[in-house]
Scaffold this motif. Structure first.
Motif, PDB file in Angstrom:
ATOM      1  N   GLY A   6      -5.199  34.426  61.609  1.00 31.08           N
ATOM      2  CA  GLY A   6      -4.093  33.876  62.387  1.00 31.08           C
ATOM      3  C   GLY A   6      -3.298  34.910  63.155  1.00 31.08           C
ATOM      4  O   GLY A   6      -2.733  34.627  64.207  1.00 31.08           O
ATOM      5  N   ALA A   7      -3.229  36.129  62.628  1.00 34.73           N
ATOM      6  CA  ALA A   7      -2.534  37.260  63.243  1.00 34.73           C
ATOM      7  C   ALA A   7      -2.720  38.424  62.280  1.00 34.73           C
ATOM      8  O   ALA A   7      -3.149  38.242  61.145  1.00 34.73           O
ATOM      9  CB  ALA A   7      -1.049  36.982  63.459  1.00 34.73           C
ATOM     10  N   PHE A   8      -2.401  39.639  62.744  1.00 32.64           N
ATOM     11  CA  PHE A   8      -2.574  40.791  61.855  1.00 32.64           C
ATOM     12  C   PHE A   8      -1.552  41.855  62.221  1.00 32.64           C
ATOM     13  O   PHE A   8      -1.054  41.906  63.338  1.00 32.64           O
ATOM     14  CB  PHE A   8      -4.001  41.353  61.947  1.00 32.64           C
ATOM     15  N   PHE A   9      -1.238  42.716  61.245  1.00 34.89           N
ATOM     16  CA  PHE A   9      -0.329  43.834  61.477  1.00 34.89           C
ATOM     17  C   PHE A   9      -1.147  45.102  61.716  1.00 34.89           C
ATOM     18  O   PHE A   9      -2.019  45.434  60.911  1.00 34.89           O
ATOM     19  CB  PHE A   9       0.586  44.040  60.274  1.00 34.89           C
ATOM     20  N   PHE A  13     -22.320  51.296  67.350  1.00 35.39           N
ATOM     21  CA  PHE A  13     -21.563  50.214  66.702  1.00 35.39           C
ATOM     22  C   PHE A  13     -20.668  49.575  67.747  1.00 35.39           C
ATOM     23  O   PHE A  13     -20.427  50.155  68.806  1.00 35.39           O
ATOM     24  CB  PHE A  13     -20.718  50.756  65.534  1.00 35.39           C
ATOM     25  N   HIS A  14     -20.193  48.358  67.425  1.00 33.75           N
ATOM     26  CA  HIS A  14     -19.375  47.647  68.409  1.00 33.75           C
ATOM     27  C   HIS A  14     -17.926  48.135  68.380  1.00 33.75           C
ATOM     28  O   HIS A  14     -17.537  48.921  67.501  1.00 33.75           O
ATOM     29  CB  HIS A  14     -19.491  46.135  68.253  1.00 33.75           C
ATOM     30  N   HIS A  15     -17.162  47.657  69.363  1.00 34.22           N
ATOM     31  CA  HIS A  15     -15.809  48.168  69.567  1.00 34.22           C
ATOM     32  C   HIS A  15     -14.870  47.954  68.381  1.00 34.22           C
ATOM     33  O   HIS A  15     -14.048  48.814  68.086  1.00 34.22           O
ATOM     34  CB  HIS A  15     -15.217  47.497  70.810  1.00 34.22           C
ATOM     35  N   ALA A  16     -14.956  46.801  67.731  1.00 32.97           N
ATOM     36  CA  ALA A  16     -14.037  46.563  66.611  1.00 32.97           C
ATOM     37  C   ALA A  16     -14.336  47.544  65.479  1.00 32.97           C
ATOM     38  O   ALA A  16     -13.417  48.075  64.845  1.00 32.97           O
ATOM     39  CB  ALA A  16     -14.130  45.112  66.131  1.00 32.97           C
ATOM     40  N   ASP A  17     -15.622  47.842  65.240  1.00 35.97           N
ATOM     41  CA  ASP A  17     -15.977  48.839  64.228  1.00 35.97           C
ATOM     42  C   ASP A  17     -15.529  50.235  64.662  1.00 35.97           C
ATOM     43  O   ASP A  17     -15.048  51.029  63.845  1.00 35.97           O
ATOM     44  CB  ASP A  17     -17.497  48.867  64.015  1.00 35.97           C
ATOM     45  N   ASN A  56      -6.622  47.382  69.699  1.00 33.22           N
ATOM     46  CA  ASN A  56      -5.954  46.092  69.489  1.00 33.22           C
ATOM     47  C   ASN A  56      -6.680  44.980  70.232  1.00 33.22           C
ATOM     48  O   ASN A  56      -6.777  43.847  69.752  1.00 33.22           O
ATOM     49  CB  ASN A  56      -4.493  46.155  69.941  1.00 33.22           C
ATOM     50  N   LEU A  57      -7.194  45.306  71.424  1.00 33.69           N
ATOM     51  CA  LEU A  57      -7.949  44.316  72.193  1.00 33.69           C
ATOM     52  C   LEU A  57      -9.172  43.869  71.399  1.00 33.69           C
ATOM     53  O   LEU A  57      -9.413  42.668  71.210  1.00 33.69           O
ATOM     54  CB  LEU A  57      -8.355  44.919  73.540  1.00 33.69           C
ATOM     55  N   ALA A  58      -9.934  44.843  70.902  1.00 29.87           N
ATOM     56  CA  ALA A  58     -11.138  44.511  70.121  1.00 29.87           C
ATOM     57  C   ALA A  58     -10.770  43.726  68.864  1.00 29.87           C
ATOM     58  O   ALA A  58     -11.431  42.733  68.520  1.00 29.87           O
ATOM     59  CB  ALA A  58     -11.888  45.792  69.749  1.00 29.87           C
ATOM     60  N   GLU A  59      -9.706  44.151  68.184  1.00 32.26           N
ATOM     61  CA  GLU A  59      -9.343  43.508  66.921  1.00 32.26           C
ATOM     62  C   GLU A  59      -8.765  42.112  67.143  1.00 32.26           C
ATOM     63  O   GLU A  59      -8.982  41.208  66.330  1.00 32.26           O
ATOM     64  CB  GLU A  59      -8.357  44.399  66.150  1.00 32.26           C
ATOM     65  N   ARG A  60      -8.031  41.917  68.238  1.00 31.26           N
ATOM     66  CA  ARG A  60      -7.490  40.578  68.527  1.00 31.26           C
ATOM     67  C   ARG A  60      -8.632  39.610  68.820  1.00 31.26           C
ATOM     68  O   ARG A  60      -8.576  38.434  68.446  1.00 31.26           O
ATOM     69  CB  ARG A  60      -6.509  40.656  69.707  1.00 31.26           C
ATOM     70  N   ILE A  61      -9.665  40.095  69.500  1.00 32.62           N
ATOM     71  CA  ILE A  61     -10.830  39.243  69.763  1.00 32.62           C
ATOM     72  C   ILE A  61     -11.579  38.986  68.455  1.00 32.62           C
ATOM     73  O   ILE A  61     -11.975  37.862  68.153  1.00 32.62           O
ATOM     74  CB  ILE A  61     -11.736  39.904  70.827  1.00 32.62           C
ATOM     75  N   ARG A  62     -11.733  40.049  67.666  1.00 38.33           N
ATOM     76  CA  ARG A  62     -12.405  39.895  66.368  1.00 38.33           C
ATOM     77  C   ARG A  62     -11.672  38.875  65.491  1.00 38.33           C
ATOM     78  O   ARG A  62     -12.285  38.020  64.856  1.00 38.33           O
ATOM     79  CB  ARG A  62     -12.472  41.232  65.627  1.00 38.33           C
ATOM     80  N   ALA A  63     -10.321  38.962  65.506  1.00 44.39           N
ATOM     81  CA  ALA A  63      -9.517  38.042  64.687  1.00 44.39           C
ATOM     82  C   ALA A  63      -9.757  36.596  65.112  1.00 44.39           C
ATOM     83  O   ALA A  63      -9.881  35.700  64.263  1.00 44.39           O
ATOM     84  CB  ALA A  63      -8.034  38.397  64.810  1.00 44.39           C
ATOM     85  N   ALA A  64      -9.851  36.377  66.419  1.00 42.53           N
ATOM     86  CA  ALA A  64     -10.098  35.010  66.905  1.00 42.53           C
ATOM     87  C   ALA A  64     -11.421  34.492  66.363  1.00 42.53           C
ATOM     88  O   ALA A  64     -11.537  33.338  65.919  1.00 42.53           O
ATOM     89  CB  ALA A  64     -10.095  34.989  68.433  1.00 42.53           C
ATOM     90  N   ARG A 120       5.168  52.748  56.634  1.00 42.97           N
ATOM     91  CA  ARG A 120       4.657  52.862  57.993  1.00 42.97           C
ATOM     92  C   ARG A 120       4.998  51.573  58.741  1.00 42.97           C
ATOM     93  O   ARG A 120       5.013  50.500  58.155  1.00 42.97           O
ATOM     94  CB  ARG A 120       3.140  53.039  57.930  1.00 42.97           C
ATOM     95  N   THR A 121       5.256  51.709  60.055  1.00 40.37           N
ATOM     96  CA  THR A 121       5.612  50.540  60.853  1.00 40.37           C
ATOM     97  C   THR A 121       4.360  49.935  61.495  1.00 40.37           C
ATOM     98  O   THR A 121       3.546  50.646  62.087  1.00 40.37           O
ATOM     99  CB  THR A 121       6.623  50.922  61.946  1.00 40.37           C
ATOM    100  N   TYR A 122       4.234  48.630  61.328  1.00 45.96           N
ATOM    101  CA  TYR A 122       3.105  47.887  61.881  1.00 45.96           C
ATOM    102  C   TYR A 122       3.614  46.819  62.848  1.00 45.96           C
ATOM    103  O   TYR A 122       4.715  46.304  62.689  1.00 45.96           O
ATOM    104  CB  TYR A 122       2.304  47.209  60.764  1.00 45.96           C
ATOM    105  N   VAL A 123       2.771  46.472  63.816  1.00 45.89           N
ATOM    106  CA  VAL A 123       3.121  45.488  64.843  1.00 45.89           C
ATOM    107  C   VAL A 123       2.256  44.246  64.644  1.00 45.89           C
ATOM    108  O   VAL A 123       1.047  44.356  64.410  1.00 45.89           O
ATOM    109  CB  VAL A 123       2.856  46.074  66.251  1.00 45.89           C
ATOM    110  N   LEU A 124       2.900  43.075  64.773  1.00 52.72           N
ATOM    111  CA  LEU A 124       2.146  41.818  64.620  1.00 52.72           C
ATOM    112  C   LEU A 124       1.427  41.488  65.929  1.00 52.72           C
ATOM    113  O   LEU A 124       2.042  41.415  66.994  1.00 52.72           O
ATOM    114  CB  LEU A 124       3.103  40.686  64.257  1.00 52.72           C
ATOM    115  N   GLU A 125       0.140  41.316  65.845  1.00 47.98           N
ATOM    116  CA  GLU A 125      -0.672  40.982  67.025  1.00 47.98           C
ATOM    117  C   GLU A 125      -1.443  39.688  66.760  1.00 47.98           C
ATOM    118  O   GLU A 125      -1.950  39.469  65.658  1.00 47.98           O
ATOM    119  CB  GLU A 125      -1.661  42.109  67.337  1.00 47.98           C
ATOM    120  N   TYR A 126      -1.564  38.883  67.814  1.00 45.89           N
ATOM    121  CA  TYR A 126      -2.210  37.573  67.687  1.00 45.89           C
ATOM    122  C   TYR A 126      -3.627  37.595  68.272  1.00 45.89           C
ATOM    123  O   TYR A 126      -3.936  38.422  69.125  1.00 45.89           O
ATOM    124  CB  TYR A 126      -1.362  36.528  68.406  1.00 45.89           C
TER     125      TYR A 126
END
Lengths: 215, 218
Positions: free
Chosen positions: B117-120, A83-87, B104-112, B141-147
């Motif tokens: 717009g951003a996620f906690f 699976f990919h990194h985000a998953d 976070n790197l993967a998720e920030r790219i996924r979000a784009a 729980r504490t979450y951080v806003l990432e763009y």
């Protein structure tokens, strides 16, 4: 007798429930896999994108497209998936992994973890998946030596190195003892070549004695 | 509509100075080395490169860094046993570094790529990598806003493409490819073969062709 690194890894492996989904961190935690009993059904996750990772690959088995998180060649077991990194990190962050095993520079008595950066001059910060693993798995086990080479405790009232995660470590396996970290503080599960009283003195932190006998 | 290019040089001919380039790969697995070599020949500079690592050895991303084309690296794990090119640039103050936890790197790219717009996220809360970032307590729980991190160009290494631009990957070389392929204005895939449309089982497509602009067999 104090425990060797190999014996620490064996102790961690013995505490991993059959059938668990587990991520073993880069370095010494990787050796826990060698101590998992045949037929344990434990499924290894590697954060670069695989469940069902098999042992290290050698010779003809080496495939540059099949590596672990340490970028070393590995094999796949029946039932594996990619699976990919985000998953991969969603399954971590989403609380689907049962156990992860990590190394540490320091662990605090409240379960804070420091294992990614020493802040030394000229050192280059590199975090990888450490912060995601620390807060993602249902249980976080740390394996480390209890003291540095110069005798400084690594289990401390508060971490002085930059943090990886807050209140995330559940258990610490060391050469001298195993500790549980819970709402009641630190509990010594077992000791090796030392006593709880001696540990209290050397570490200077409060700890309970588990109901289990020391070996 | 995907463009099947003759050479890697054709795929990157229009990359502008100052672009943000998403580069797939985890170590060398999935690293689009031929596309990076083409980008080196093309000559674009002042680049921001987003990739898990900051180059291995002297090839691929490390070669691009060695040419002085990269102003800033955004990555999770720059320091490795064979990252001497990056290490030298960083220690002499010739490159900027933003370290981002891998998830976070993967998720920030996924979000784009997904129009978020951003996620906690809980990852990094209470650590130096969350310094100065907005936080919120949710259910104790504490979450951080990432763009999001969006690219002008994504360079990915896949296994096989069809003429509709659908991609499949191979084993752990998949890594960042499917996520990066959603998150850049121009998406280029380097593959080992391009087959006729219909020859990849639609059930097995990992990156649907809608995301892919150019493919090439180096």
């Amino acid at each position: 007798m104090t425990r060797t690194t190999d014996e620490i890894a064996a102790a961690v492996a013995a505490d991993i429930p059959p059938g668990a989904f587990v991520n073993l961190g880069i370095g010494q935690p990787t050796t826990v896999a060698e101590h998992l009993p045949a037929g344990s059904g434990v499924v290894l996750h590697t954060e670069n994108g695989m469940l069902g990772m098999g042992p290290a690959a050698y010779g003809d088995q080496v495939d540059p497209d099949l590596t672990n998180a340490g970028k070393l060649p590995v094999t796949q077991l029946p039932g594996a998936s990619y699976f990919h990194h985000a998953d991969s990190f969603a399954m971590m962050r989403g609380g689907h992994l049962d156990v992860c095993v990590l190394g540490a520079f320091q662990v605090s008595t409240s379960g804070d973890l420091a294992n990614w950066h020493t802040d030394a001059p000229q050192s280059i910060p590199a975090v990888g998946g450490a912060m995601d693993l620390a807060i993602g798995a249902k249980q976080v086990f740390v394996m480390m030596s209890l003291f540095t080479n110069d005798g400084t405790p690594k289990l401390v009232p508060a971490c002085t190195y930059p943090l990886t995660g807050i209140g995330c470590v559940n258990r610490v396996y060391t050469d001298l003892a195993t500790f549980d970290i819970g709402p009641d503080g630190l509990t010594v599960r077992d000791t090796f070549g030392t006593t709880v009283d001696e540990l209290r003195k050397r570490l200077g932190i409060p700890m309970h004695r588990a109901a289990l006998p020391s070996t | 509509m995907v463009l099947v290019c003759e050479t890697p040089d054709d795929t990157v001919a229009d990359v502008a100075d100052g672009s943000t380039i998403l580069v797939g790969g985890f170590g060398m697995a999935g690293m689009p080395v031929d596309l990076i070599d083409a980008l080196i020949r093309q000559g674009a500079g002042d680049l921001t490169v987003v990739s898990n690592n900051a180059g291995n050895g002297d090839t691929g991303l490390a070669a691009l860094l060695a040419k002085g084309r990269v102003r800033k690296m955004i990555c999770s794990f720059p320091r490795q046993s064979d990252s001497w090119v990056f290490d030298g640039l960083y220690r002499s103050g010739r490159i900027e570094l933003e370290v981002v936890p891998q998830g976070n790197l993967a998720e920030r790219i996924r979000a784009a790529g997904a129009g978020i717009g951003a996620f906690f996220t809980p990852t990094g809360a209470g650590t130096p990598l969350a310094d100065g970032k907005e936080t919120r307590d949710i259910d104790g729980r504490t979450y951080v806003l990432e763009y999001p991190i969006k690219g002008d160009v994504a360079l990915v290494g896949a296994y096989r493409a069809d003429r509709a631009g659908n991609l499949v990957y191979r084993k752990t070389a998949r890594n960042f490819g499917p996520v990066m392929a959603t998150a850049a204005t121009t998406v280029v895939a380097q593959v080992t073969e391009i087959v006729e449309a219909g020859l990849i089982d639609p059930e097995n497509v990992v990156t649907p062709g809608i995301y892919v602009d150019r493919v090439v067999v180096p």
